[in-house]
Motif scaffolding. Structure first.
Motif, PDB file in Angstrom:
ATOM      1  N   LYS A 278      -1.505  -8.123  -3.753  1.00  0.00           N
ATOM      2  CA  LYS A 278      -2.497  -6.685  -3.688  1.00  0.00           C
ATOM      3  C   LYS A 278      -1.873  -5.733  -3.281  1.00  0.00           C
ATOM      4  O   LYS A 278      -1.227  -5.344  -2.662  1.00  0.00           O
ATOM      5  N   VAL A 279      -2.009  -4.731  -4.455  1.00  0.00           N
ATOM      6  CA  VAL A 279      -1.408  -3.391  -4.309  1.00  0.00           C
ATOM      7  C   VAL A 279      -2.473  -2.339  -4.314  1.00  0.00           C
ATOM      8  O   VAL A 279      -3.518  -2.106  -5.125  1.00  0.00           O
ATOM      9  N   VAL A 280      -2.418  -1.556  -3.406  1.00  0.00           N
ATOM     10  CA  VAL A 280      -3.501  -0.393  -2.899  1.00  0.00           C
ATOM     11  C   VAL A 280      -2.732   0.949  -3.127  1.00  0.00           C
ATOM     12  O   VAL A 280      -1.794   1.234  -2.379  1.00  0.00           O
ATOM     13  N   LEU A 281      -2.910   1.835  -4.158  1.00  0.00           N
ATOM     14  CA  LEU A 281      -2.421   3.014  -4.295  1.00  0.00           C
ATOM     15  C   LEU A 281      -3.545   4.144  -4.172  1.00  0.00           C
ATOM     16  O   LEU A 281      -4.309   4.427  -4.998  1.00  0.00           O
ATOM     17  N   LYS A 282      -3.669   4.855  -3.008  1.00  0.00           N
ATOM     18  CA  LYS A 282      -4.576   5.699  -2.687  1.00  0.00           C
ATOM     19  C   LYS A 282      -4.126   7.180  -2.771  1.00  0.00           C
ATOM     20  O   LYS A 282      -3.318   7.871  -1.970  1.00  0.00           O
TER      21      LYS A 282
ATOM     22  N   CYS B  88      -1.979 -10.856  -9.700  1.00  0.00           N
ATOM     23  CA  CYS B  88      -2.050  -9.599  -9.013  1.00  0.00           C
ATOM     24  C   CYS B  88      -3.363  -8.694  -9.300  1.00  0.00           C
ATOM     25  O   CYS B  88      -3.928  -8.753 -10.114  1.00  0.00           O
ATOM     26  N   LYS B  89      -3.638  -8.101  -7.867  1.00  0.00           N
ATOM     27  CA  LYS B  89      -4.867  -7.116  -8.016  1.00  0.00           C
ATOM     28  C   LYS B  89      -4.199  -5.795  -7.482  1.00  0.00           C
ATOM     29  O   LYS B  89      -3.547  -5.681  -6.663  1.00  0.00           O
ATOM     30  N   VAL B  90      -4.380  -4.739  -8.292  1.00  0.00           N
ATOM     31  CA  VAL B  90      -4.167  -3.406  -8.409  1.00  0.00           C
ATOM     32  C   VAL B  90      -5.062  -2.323  -8.168  1.00  0.00           C
ATOM     33  O   VAL B  90      -5.968  -2.106  -8.941  1.00  0.00           O
ATOM     34  N   PHE B  91      -5.324  -1.796  -7.141  1.00  0.00           N
ATOM     35  CA  PHE B  91      -6.113  -0.359  -6.874  1.00  0.00           C
ATOM     36  C   PHE B  91      -5.449   0.777  -7.121  1.00  0.00           C
ATOM     37  O   PHE B  91      -4.530   0.998  -6.356  1.00  0.00           O
ATOM     38  N   CYS B  92      -6.121   1.635  -7.667  1.00  0.00           N
ATOM     39  CA  CYS B  92      -5.128   2.820  -8.028  1.00  0.00           C
ATOM     40  C   CYS B  92      -6.235   3.990  -8.196  1.00  0.00           C
ATOM     41  O   CYS B  92      -7.172   4.093  -8.934  1.00  0.00           O
ATOM     42  N   GLY B  93      -5.898   5.055  -7.329  1.00  0.00           N
ATOM     43  CA  GLY B  93      -6.588   6.390  -7.383  1.00  0.00           C
ATOM     44  C   GLY B  93      -6.596   7.062  -8.681  1.00  0.00           C
ATOM     45  O   GLY B  93      -5.911   6.575  -9.682  1.00  0.00           O
ATOM     46  N   PRO B  94      -7.212   8.166  -8.822  1.00  0.00           N
ATOM     47  CA  PRO B  94      -7.345   8.874 -10.196  1.00  0.00           C
ATOM     48  C   PRO B  94      -5.999   9.396 -10.585  1.00  0.00           C
ATOM     49  O   PRO B  94      -5.132   9.927  -9.929  1.00  0.00           O
TER      50      PRO B  94
ATOM     51  N   GLU C 265       0.832  -1.192   0.152  1.00  0.00           N
ATOM     52  CA  GLU C 265       0.036   0.104   0.215  1.00  0.00           C
ATOM     53  C   GLU C 265       0.848   1.175   0.120  1.00  0.00           C
ATOM     54  O   GLU C 265       1.935   1.300   0.509  1.00  0.00           O
ATOM     55  N   MET C 266       0.331   2.319  -0.761  1.00  0.00           N
ATOM     56  CA  MET C 266       1.068   3.678  -0.654  1.00  0.00           C
ATOM     57  C   MET C 266      -0.045   4.757  -0.700  1.00  0.00           C
ATOM     58  O   MET C 266      -1.034   4.453  -1.319  1.00  0.00           O
TER      59      MET C 266
END
Length: 345
Positions: free
Chosen positions: A216-220, A234-240, A196-197
């Motif tokens: 699992k990668v979370v980029l907020k 992998c699962k990648v969540f990324c903000g705008p 996470e970052m």
């Protein structure tokens, strides 16, 4: 007797006259049909000549425009070495957009281009794409893509600061560690981890993800650009993202992301939950599916405002496959993910 013969003579010519008139009418009708057929053939030949002339003219115009645009984009690629480092992102984003427009021009012109010219034009576009992609990788400063493997390793480096024998060396090492932290914008070479970052590191910076497996990668936050390569399961969540997201060499992954432009290269069996304000582009990719972006988190509205993305505009289902020439048939390399198969995030 004489009178009877006269009567007969008067009747026969009248019947004969009727038959002759009927034959004349039929003959005139036949001649008229032939004339109309000749006129139709003449009109068809004239139309074909005009179409051929128009087609030839269109090919001439296309060739001129094509060569001019090809030369212009190639010049942009060749001049990339002279662009200041801080302007490289916007330079390559602009070039990618130009290549996308170039691809659309080629696709729209297929209707009148001979098959050989179609192939030549598409090969040229593909070569420009590859040259742009390679030049970006060559010129992007590597320090922006120095990844941290895990928090554990970072803390270990900090512990090592106490080892140097004198104060000056210690201060130098502290500076190096702090510099490493600043440059470590992303993750690399990790397996089976939750990474996470947050916005304090992400906002307006480039982020890199590379060589991750079962993570699992979370980029907020709101990065300026995201570069992803060699991810597996992998699962990648990324903000705008205010600029572009570039993905290459990924397999069996799920990407939940929002950006101005998405470019996917050599990727297979991946799902995209996407918010994108321009047409997404795939190349040398197969079995990729798309659905609308539905992820949310605290302060996501603030991140959207920072990114400048238009929340009301989402082209998640408008995908351009650079390897698919036919404009009248859907590319077999991508599809819409059915609603019943979508996962809520």
């Amino acid at each position: 007797m004489a009178d009877h013969s006269k009567e007969v003579m008067e009747v026969v010519p009248e019947s004969k006259q009727v038959n002759e008139d009927d034959m004349k009418d039929k003959l005139q009708e036949k001649m008229m049909k032939r004339h109309e057929q000749r006129l139709a053939k003449m009109e068809k030949r004239r139309t074909e000549r005009e179409q051929a002339s128009s087609k030839d003219e269109s090919i001439v115009i296309f060739t001129s425009n094509f060569n001019s645009e090809k030369k212009r984009i190639q010049t942009m690629i060749d001049n990339s070495n002279d662009i200041p480092t801080e302007n490289l992102n916007s330079h390559f984003d602009s070039m990618t957009t130009d290549i996308h427009r170039f691809q659309k021009y080629v696709t729209d012109s297929i209707i009148f281009l001979p098959s050989y010219d179609q192939k030549h034009a598409q090969d040229t576009v593909n070569q420009l794409n590859s040259a742009c992609y390679d030049k970006r990788k060559e010129l992007k400063p590597k320090k922006k893509f120095t990844f941290s493997k895990s928090k554990k390793k970072e803390s270990k480096s900090e512990d090592d600061i106490d080892k140097p024998p004198n104060k000056m060396e210690n201060e130098k090492l502290v500076q190096l560690v702090e510099q490493k932290k600043e440059d470590s914008l992303g993750f690399r070479d990790c397996s089976s981890q939750d990474l996470e970052m947050l916005s304090d590191k992400i906002n307006t910076n480039d982020i890199g993800l590379s060589e991750l497996v079962d993570c699992k990668v979370v980029l907020k936050g709101s990065p300026s650009a995201v570069h992803i390569d060699k991810l597996t399961r992998c699962k990648v969540f990324c903000g705008p993202v205010s600029g572009s997201i570039f993905i290459a060499d990924c397999t069996d992954c799920t990407f939940i992301m929002s950006c101005q432009q998405l470019r996917v290269h050599t990727t297979t069996s991946c799902s995209f939950y996407l918010h994108v304000t321009s047409r997404a582009i795939i190349e040398d990719s197969t079995k990729v599916v798309f659905a609308p972006y539905d992820w949310t988190y605290d302060e996501i509205e603030k991140d959207f405002a920072l990114s400048g993305l238009d929340r009301s505009k989402n082209s998640w289902d408008d995908v351009d496959d650079f390897n698919w020439l036919a404009s009248d048939k859907h590319s077999p390399n991508w599809s819409i993910l059915p609603e019943e198969s979508r996962i809520k995030y």
